[in-house]
Write a protein that holds these residues in place. Structure first.
Motif, PDB file in Angstrom:
ATOM      1  N   SER A  88      -7.614   4.405  -0.615  1.00 56.38           N
ATOM      2  CA  SER A  88      -6.682   5.139  -1.473  1.00 56.38           C
ATOM      3  C   SER A  88      -5.575   5.806  -0.658  1.00 56.38           C
ATOM      4  CB  SER A  88      -7.427   6.164  -2.322  1.00 56.38           C
ATOM      5  OG  SER A  88      -8.040   7.139  -1.505  1.00 56.38           O
ATOM      6  N   GLN A  89      -5.932   6.432   0.452  1.00 51.41           N
ATOM      7  CA  GLN A  89      -4.907   7.079   1.263  1.00 51.41           C
ATOM      8  C   GLN A  89      -4.046   6.056   1.992  1.00 51.41           C
ATOM      9  OE1 GLN A  89      -5.938  10.344   3.746  1.00 51.41           O
ATOM     10  NE2 GLN A  89      -7.038  11.412   2.133  1.00 51.41           N
ATOM     11  N   GLY A  90      -4.607   4.909   2.321  1.00 53.80           N
ATOM     12  CA  GLY A  90      -3.823   3.853   2.971  1.00 53.80           C
ATOM     13  C   GLY A  90      -2.745   3.315   2.052  1.00 53.80           C
ATOM     14  N   LEU A  91      -3.068   3.139   0.778  1.00 50.07           N
ATOM     15  CA  LEU A  91      -2.062   2.688  -0.185  1.00 50.07           C
ATOM     16  C   LEU A  91      -0.947   3.722  -0.342  1.00 50.07           C
ATOM     17  CD1 LEU A  91      -4.358   1.073  -2.904  1.00 50.07           C
ATOM     18  CD2 LEU A  91      -2.857  -0.096  -1.271  1.00 50.07           C
ATOM     19  N   ALA A  92      -1.326   4.994  -0.356  1.00 54.05           N
ATOM     20  CA  ALA A  92      -0.309   6.051  -0.438  1.00 54.05           C
ATOM     21  C   ALA A  92       0.570   6.052   0.814  1.00 54.05           C
ATOM     22  CB  ALA A  92      -0.974   7.407  -0.624  1.00 54.05           C
ATOM     23  N   ALA A  93      -0.039   5.813   1.970  1.00 48.74           N
ATOM     24  CA  ALA A  93       0.730   5.789   3.221  1.00 48.74           C
ATOM     25  C   ALA A  93       1.708   4.627   3.243  1.00 48.74           C
ATOM     26  CB  ALA A  93      -0.214   5.713   4.427  1.00 48.74           C
ATOM     27  N   ILE A  94       1.287   3.474   2.734  1.00 45.50           N
ATOM     28  CA  ILE A  94       2.193   2.321   2.661  1.00 45.50           C
ATOM     29  C   ILE A  94       3.365   2.641   1.746  1.00 45.50           C
ATOM     30  CG2 ILE A  94       2.393  -0.051   1.784  1.00 45.50           C
ATOM     31  CD1 ILE A  94      -0.463  -0.513   2.803  1.00 45.50           C
ATOM     32  N   GLY A  95       3.094   3.316   0.635  1.00 51.18           N
ATOM     33  CA  GLY A  95       4.170   3.731  -0.268  1.00 51.18           C
ATOM     34  C   GLY A  95       5.153   4.681   0.415  1.00 51.18           C
ATOM     35  N   ASN A  96       4.630   5.598   1.235  1.00 51.35           N
ATOM     36  CA  ASN A  96       5.507   6.531   1.958  1.00 51.35           C
ATOM     37  C   ASN A  96       6.373   5.809   2.984  1.00 51.35           C
ATOM     38  OD1 ASN A  96       4.499   8.689   0.514  1.00 51.35           O
ATOM     39  ND2 ASN A  96       3.000   9.249   2.072  1.00 51.35           N
ATOM     40  N   VAL A  97       5.805   4.831   3.656  1.00 49.69           N
ATOM     41  CA  VAL A  97       6.582   4.053   4.635  1.00 49.69           C
ATOM     42  C   VAL A  97       7.686   3.278   3.920  1.00 49.69           C
ATOM     43  CG1 VAL A  97       6.481   2.127   6.268  1.00 49.69           C
ATOM     44  CG2 VAL A  97       4.728   3.893   6.331  1.00 49.69           C
ATOM     45  N   GLN A  98       7.353   2.631   2.806  1.00 49.80           N
ATOM     46  CA  GLN A  98       8.355   1.887   2.047  1.00 49.80           C
ATOM     47  C   GLN A  98       9.456   2.812   1.540  1.00 49.80           C
ATOM     48  OE1 GLN A  98       5.948  -0.082  -0.907  1.00 49.80           O
ATOM     49  NE2 GLN A  98       5.752  -1.932   0.328  1.00 49.80           N
ATOM     50  N   GLN A  99       9.076   3.991   1.075  1.00 56.25           N
ATOM     51  CA  GLN A  99      10.064   4.948   0.586  1.00 56.25           C
ATOM     52  C   GLN A  99      10.995   5.393   1.711  1.00 56.25           C
ATOM     53  OE1 GLN A  99       8.370   8.486  -1.106  1.00 56.25           O
ATOM     54  NE2 GLN A  99      10.345   9.340  -1.684  1.00 56.25           N
ATOM     55  N   SER A 100      10.461   5.630   2.899  1.00 56.68           N
ATOM     56  CA  SER A 100      11.321   6.043   4.013  1.00 56.68           C
ATOM     57  C   SER A 100      12.275   4.923   4.412  1.00 56.68           C
ATOM     58  CB  SER A 100      10.489   6.497   5.212  1.00 56.68           C
ATOM     59  OG  SER A 100       9.808   5.407   5.792  1.00 56.68           O
ATOM     60  N   PHE A 101      11.826   3.664   4.334  1.00 57.09           N
ATOM     61  CA  PHE A 101      12.723   2.550   4.622  1.00 57.09           C
ATOM     62  C   PHE A 101      13.784   2.414   3.536  1.00 57.09           C
ATOM     63  CE2 PHE A 101       9.330   0.458   7.372  1.00 57.09           C
ATOM     64  CZ  PHE A 101      10.006   0.732   8.541  1.00 57.09           C
ATOM     65  N   ASN A 102      13.376   2.564   2.277  1.00 60.06           N
ATOM     66  CA  ASN A 102      14.337   2.446   1.175  1.00 60.06           C
ATOM     67  C   ASN A 102      15.398   3.532   1.227  1.00 60.06           C
ATOM     68  OD1 ASN A 102      13.063   0.196   0.151  1.00 60.06           O
ATOM     69  ND2 ASN A 102      11.849   1.346  -1.329  1.00 60.06           N
ATOM     70  N   GLU A 103      15.004   4.742   1.614  1.00 54.24           N
ATOM     71  CA  GLU A 103      15.941   5.852   1.690  1.00 54.24           C
ATOM     72  C   GLU A 103      16.632   5.938   3.047  1.00 54.24           C
ATOM     73  OE1 GLU A 103      13.635   9.258   0.648  1.00 54.24           O
ATOM     74  OE2 GLU A 103      13.405   8.626  -1.433  1.00 54.24           O
ATOM     75  N   LEU A 104      16.333   4.991   3.928  1.00 53.99           N
ATOM     76  CA  LEU A 104      16.909   4.921   5.280  1.00 53.99           C
ATOM     77  C   LEU A 104      16.627   6.188   6.079  1.00 53.99           C
ATOM     78  CD1 LEU A 104      20.293   3.208   4.389  1.00 53.99           C
ATOM     79  CD2 LEU A 104      18.232   2.141   5.283  1.00 53.99           C
ATOM     80  N   ASN A 105      15.405   6.717   5.920  1.00 54.03           N
ATOM     81  CA  ASN A 105      14.964   7.873   6.701  1.00 54.03           C
ATOM     82  C   ASN A 105      14.175   7.397   7.907  1.00 54.03           C
ATOM     83  OD1 ASN A 105      16.051   9.687   4.841  1.00 54.03           O
ATOM     84  ND2 ASN A 105      14.167   9.728   3.637  1.00 54.03           N
ATOM     85  N   ASP A 106      13.953   8.306   8.835  1.00 52.42           N
ATOM     86  CA  ASP A 106      13.168   8.002  10.027  1.00 52.42           C
ATOM     87  C   ASP A 106      11.721   7.724   9.598  1.00 52.42           C
ATOM     88  OD1 ASP A 106      12.045   7.794  12.517  1.00 52.42           O
ATOM     89  OD2 ASP A 106      12.266   9.917  13.037  1.00 52.42           O
ATOM     90  N   PRO A 107      11.202   6.514   9.833  1.00 51.06           N
ATOM     91  CA  PRO A 107       9.848   6.177   9.369  1.00 51.06           C
ATOM     92  C   PRO A 107       8.743   6.587  10.341  1.00 51.06           C
ATOM     93  CG  PRO A 107      10.853   4.255  10.323  1.00 51.06           C
ATOM     94  CD  PRO A 107      11.898   5.360  10.365  1.00 51.06           C
ATOM     95  N   THR A 108       9.064   7.347  11.371  1.00 51.69           N
ATOM     96  CA  THR A 108       8.089   7.662  12.407  1.00 51.69           C
ATOM     97  C   THR A 108       6.872   8.395  11.850  1.00 51.69           C
ATOM     98  OG1 THR A 108       9.910   7.847  13.973  1.00 51.69           O
ATOM     99  CG2 THR A 108       7.797   8.725  14.665  1.00 51.69           C
ATOM    100  N   GLU A 109       7.098   9.452  11.082  1.00 53.57           N
ATOM    101  CA  GLU A 109       5.968  10.238  10.584  1.00 53.57           C
ATOM    102  C   GLU A 109       5.106   9.454   9.591  1.00 53.57           C
ATOM    103  OE1 GLU A 109       4.854  14.705   9.030  1.00 53.57           O
ATOM    104  OE2 GLU A 109       6.946  14.176   9.344  1.00 53.57           O
ATOM    105  N   PRO A 110       5.688   8.752   8.592  1.00 57.35           N
ATOM    106  CA  PRO A 110       4.821   7.966   7.710  1.00 57.35           C
ATOM    107  C   PRO A 110       4.056   6.862   8.449  1.00 57.35           C
ATOM    108  CG  PRO A 110       6.990   8.219   6.715  1.00 57.35           C
ATOM    109  CD  PRO A 110       7.067   8.769   8.100  1.00 57.35           C
TER     110      PRO A 110
END
Length: 180
Positions: free
Chosen positions: A47-69
């Protein structure tokens, strides 16, 4: 050197905990706890892994630094490995890595110790990258140049090549499988 110490110390800690817990509550309850933590850990990691993948995708979509996700995702993956490894110490560390405040603390500690020399996304760096992406998303266009290669095709040789391959002529009726 630290890795060698970890490979020696962690199994010794696990053996000591197994002997202590097994002596206190018995063999079968000890094995049941180990099995239960593996099952519960697998569910939480999924469950937390799926949420983490969503956070990484969101950071890429918003062109934010993906380091923390990405770091949080890696720590969730490590937590899954630790929870599937039989033992009380590894389970405790695995469950700790599944809590977001603990992951954030580990990330902040690592961020202070690691020096990033350069960072780039999409071939551009810094503010120029964000300005270019904002311009693209706002619909503003300048004189854009698209580089490419082309080959000029002689129409008479193209028609001859099609006849050699026995391509259907446009006068044929459609087969029903394709639209013409």
């Amino acid at each position: 050197m630290w890795l060698l110490i970890a490979f020696i110390a962690i199994p010794m800690i696990e053996i000591a905990l197994f002997v202590s817990v097994g002596g206190a509550i018995g063999l079968w309850p000890t094995l049941a706890i180990v099995l239960l933590t593996a099952i519960l850990g697998t569910h939480l990691v999924r469950s937390q892994g799926l949420a983490a993948i969503g956070n990484v995708q969101q950071s890429f979509n918003e062109l934010n630094d993906p380091t923390e996700p990405l770091a949080h995702g890696a720590m969730i993956l490590i937590a899954g490995v630790l929870l599937l490894t039989p033992g009380f110490f590894t389970d405790a560390v695995g469950f700790a890595l599944l809590t977001p405040p603990f992951r954030s603390a580990v990330f902040q500690y690592a961020r202070k110790r690691i020096k990033v020399q350069s960072f780039s996304m999409g071939g551009s760096t810094g503010a120029s990258f964000h300005a270019q992406s904002a311009k693209r998303h706002s619909g503003a266009q300048e004189n854009e140049v698209i580089d490419g290669e082309f080959t000029e095709v002689d129409p008479s040789t193209e028609f001859a090549a099609k006849q050699d391959n026995q391509v259907k002529k446009p006068t044929h009726s459609p087969s029903g499988w394709t639209k013409h």
